[in-house]
Scaffold this motif. Structure first.
Motif, PDB file in Angstrom:
ATOM      1  N   UNK A   1     -15.643  12.964   6.737  1.00  0.00           N
ATOM      2  CA  UNK A   1     -16.815  13.624   5.184  1.00  0.00           C
ATOM      3  C   UNK A   1     -16.467  15.058   4.504  1.00  0.00           C
ATOM      4  N   UNK A   2     -15.858  15.139   5.352  1.00  0.00           N
ATOM      5  CA  UNK A   2     -14.893  16.658   5.140  1.00  0.00           C
ATOM      6  C   UNK A   2     -16.398  17.528   4.903  1.00  0.00           C
ATOM      7  N   UNK A   3     -16.923  17.304   5.477  1.00  0.00           N
ATOM      8  CA  UNK A   3     -18.348  17.896   5.730  1.00  0.00           C
ATOM      9  C   UNK A   3     -19.123  18.027   4.539  1.00  0.00           C
ATOM     10  N   UNK A   4     -18.954  17.202   3.623  1.00  0.00           N
ATOM     11  CA  UNK A   4     -19.556  17.678   2.358  1.00  0.00           C
ATOM     12  C   UNK A   4     -20.333  16.233   1.756  1.00  0.00           C
ATOM     13  N   UNK A   5     -20.313  15.402   2.482  1.00  0.00           N
ATOM     14  CA  UNK A   5     -20.906  13.841   2.399  1.00  0.00           C
ATOM     15  C   UNK A   5     -22.170  13.910   2.770  1.00  0.00           C
TER      16      UNK A   5
END
Ligand code: WTA
Length: 645
Positions: free
Chosen positions: A399-403
């Motif tokens: 989630x690339x630390x965003x989800x």
């Protein structure tokens, strides 16, 4: 356990259906005024005759559960017809084949025609309202057509996972007296063929109730067709009209049966009904995944499991969503497959199981990092506790630390999600399913049935009903009462243990009964044991779970052979193959230990607690063994376990 807090991302909260302020207010209202709350949310469906009665429930005595019970509606009409005007040309189902070069988009208009045709074919085969239809199909669009076609004509479907053996299929066909079976020539998973029709033919020998078999052509390999019983879908369907008027169903008419394993006996036919189930799955699908217009939603579950029913098919389609159906597996042709599919179809909501995450995590970050995944907004997890390490990897790498991640706790029996974060409202703690959904009242009880308050740990029960709850065990209401309402009178008992922390967050600790959770699949230890003892060389068997890095739990079998039989490596392999054949590959024992004797109490009860500890290599924590009939047995088992490493 991790107590790190991941706050709700502002960008998500700003547009979410539910945010921090509204969650608390709505949750309070849903408990104070359940009738009012559900009367309002029942309106999300299209009713033929609107309901006036909302709820009639008793968890005591005979146990009855009814929701919206004087209303009438049709599930297929709610999942298809009512969307046609506004979104007839929108994709309803994206089908992604096992082979990455094969995919197809099916619009709502096309879905309407396909389902209408399948419904007319069922009718032509003599299937009527209330009849049971078993579906034994791979993950192909026809599986969705078949389920919706049953719903359209009021037949009750029972989907059997394609990985189950002929015996398991036969048991399920017979338990509900199916008159029709829908299957395929073969399935295709990870480049390998699954002989569905061949299995079905074997099962049908023991299933006299089945009068007709509809066969979908998937691989085109030669198969046997029995004249007068079997018809090809691709030959018959085109002859029929795409138009089939939906049957008017009462809210409490059965929609489907789904077999699930319990701690004792044969799998139970969990029965779900029409109105409450659809209202609950569609509301939870919208709020839990914060489903917004334009999202592309992907749930990786097979339609053979409840997640495939509620969150691949019914919930999303009731909401007019675009739902992705994947035929294949996460590691074929390579370990990037999930992420490639996400990029290919611009998936924004992705819902999978911890076991898949752990398996992919083992392959390192590279297979993930070489894809973009820029479309992703929300991630979900289901089926078993997600260990914080896997959660953190899912969050950071996938989630690339965003989800936000929604760790959703629920069961076949609950029909829909009960405990979960709402992505715009509830800060996450890795490994915790966090807070109850609207209308859900979790209660933790101790072994004496005392309700525990505050930060504590106990057996997870529900104090009141929600519309998606199962109504009975098909054909055996007494078993329903005994399994779920007898342990803690007045409460629905989930079979799970759970901890509640100081912030009121729930942490599911796993099953407290004799049910295993292997790669997110439920297995009854009793089922595996009875398969083992059916082998001519086996005298006795005891099965327990043990910690397994990828599967969560592995299957550990202690086997006592008949006098005179020699334990050999060959026999060990034979027994594994035997269980695969009896139940299916998902039930294969990971480890078999020869046991000259099993630890039993003087009354002859096997002490599984001790067997679990030995399997987990916790030899120093065996606890009190003085009540055993023959305490010496334990030393022997421990020695053998140690020798295995
Ligand atoms: C387990 C699957 C922890 C639990 C939807 C439950 C979970 C059983 C979670 C039901 C979760 C499911 N965290 N444990 N998020 N979700 N479980 O019927 O033990 O196949 O009782 O339904 O899976 O499995 P079932």
């Amino acid at each position: 356990m991790s107590d790190q807090l991941f706050p709700v991302p502002e960008a998500i909260a700003a547009k979410a259906w539910v945010n921090e302020a509204t969650y608390n207010a709505q949750y309070d209202r849903s408990l104070k005024d359940p009738e009012g709350f559900w009367r309002e949310h029942g309106q999300r469906l299209d009713w033929i005759k609107p309901f006036t009665k909302v709820k009639d429930v008793s968890f005591k005595g005979d146990v009855h559960i009814r929701w919206f019970y004087d209303g009438t509606l049709n599930v297929a009409a709610n999942c298809i017809d009512r969307h046609l005007e506004k979104r007839g040309n929108q994709t309803a189902i994206i089908w992604e084949g096992d082979d990455p070069n094969e995919s197809r988009n099916i619009t709502y208009k096309e879905l309407h025609g396909e389902v209408g045709r399948m419904a007319n074919l069922l009718k032509a085969q003599g299937v009527k309202k209330g009849d049971r239809v078993t579906i034994y199909l791979p993950m192909i669009p026809e599986a969705a057509y078949a389920m919706l076609a049953c719903a359209r004509i009021g037949a009750i479907h029972s989907v059997v996972f394609g990985g189950f053996s002929p015996d398991s299929l036969a048991n399920r066909l017979q338990d509900c007296g199916s008159t029709c079976l829908i299957t395929a020539d073969e399935g295709l998973r990870g480049g390998k063929k699954v002989p569905l029709k061949k299995n079905a033919d074997e099962a049908l020998k023991a299933s006299p109730s089945v009068k007709s078999v509809i066969v979908v052509k998937r691989t085109g390999s030669p198969i046997a067709m029995e004249a007068g019983r079997d018809v090809w879908y691709h030959e018959e369907a085109p002859k029929l009209s795409t138009d089939c008027p939906p049957e008017e169903m009462n809210a409490e008419d059965p929609l489907f049966i789904l077999y699930t394993s319990g701690s004792t006996g044969k799998p139970k036919g969990v029965l779900h009904t029409t109105g409450g189930y659809l209202a609950y799955t569609s509301l939870t699908h919208q709020y839990v995944f914060d489903y917004q217009e334009g999202d592309v939603y992907w749930c990786t579950a097979d339609v053979g499991w409840v997640t495939g029913h509620s969150y691949l098919l019914y919930g999303p389609l009731a909401n007019g969503a675009t739902t992705l159906m994947f035929e294949g597996v996460p590691n074929y042709p390579d370990n990037s497959r999930f992420w490639q599919v996400i990029d290919k179809h611009k998936v924004s909501i992705f819902y999978t199981a911890p076991t898949a995450i752990r398996a992919l995590m083992r392959e390192g970050e590279e297979p993930v990092k070489k894809t973009s995944r820029a479309s992703l907004r929300i991630l979900g997890s289901v089926g078993e506790p997600i260990n914080p390490e896997a959660w953190l990897w899912y969050h950071r790498v996938v989630g690339n630390s965003k989800c936000p991640i929604v760790d959703t706790w629920w069961q076949t029996e609950t029909g829909g999600i009960l405990i979960t974060p709402l992505p715009g409202a509830i800060a996450a703690k890795p490994g915790s399913a966090t807070k109850p959904f609207f209308g859900v009242q979790p209660v933790l009880l101790d072994n004496d049935g005392k309700v525990l308050s505050g930060a504590t740990e106990g057996s997870l029960c529900l104090a009141d009903s929600w519309p998606g709850q199962m109504r009975t065990v098909y054909g055996d209401h007494q078993r329903f009462i005994e399994t779920y309402f007898a342990t803690f009178p007045g409460y629905y008992f989930s079979g799970d243990g759970c901890r509640r922390d100081e912030d009121g967050y729930y942490w599911i600790t796993g099953r407290v009964d004799d049910v295993l959770n292997v790669s997110g699949h439920r297995m009854g230890t009793a089922e595996i044991e009875s398969a083992l003892v059916a082998h001519p060389k086996v005298a006795e068997a005891a099965v327990v779970g043990y910690p397994h890095d990828i599967k969560g739990q592995g299957i550990y079998a202690y086997v006592t052979l008949n006098a005179g039989e020699t334990p050999t490596e060959e026999l060990r392999k034979e027994l594994v193959a035997w269980v695969r054949k009896e139940i299916g590959p998902i039930a294969s024992p990971d480890l078999i230990q020869w046991a000259p004797g099993l630890p039993k109490t003087r009354s002859g009860k096997i002490m599984r607690r001790i067997l679990r500890k030995i399997a987990a290599n916790e030899h120093n924590a065996l606890g009190d063994t003085s009540t055993l009939a023959d305490p010496a047995v334990v030393g022997d088992l421990v020695d053998n376990r140690m020798n295995r490493g």
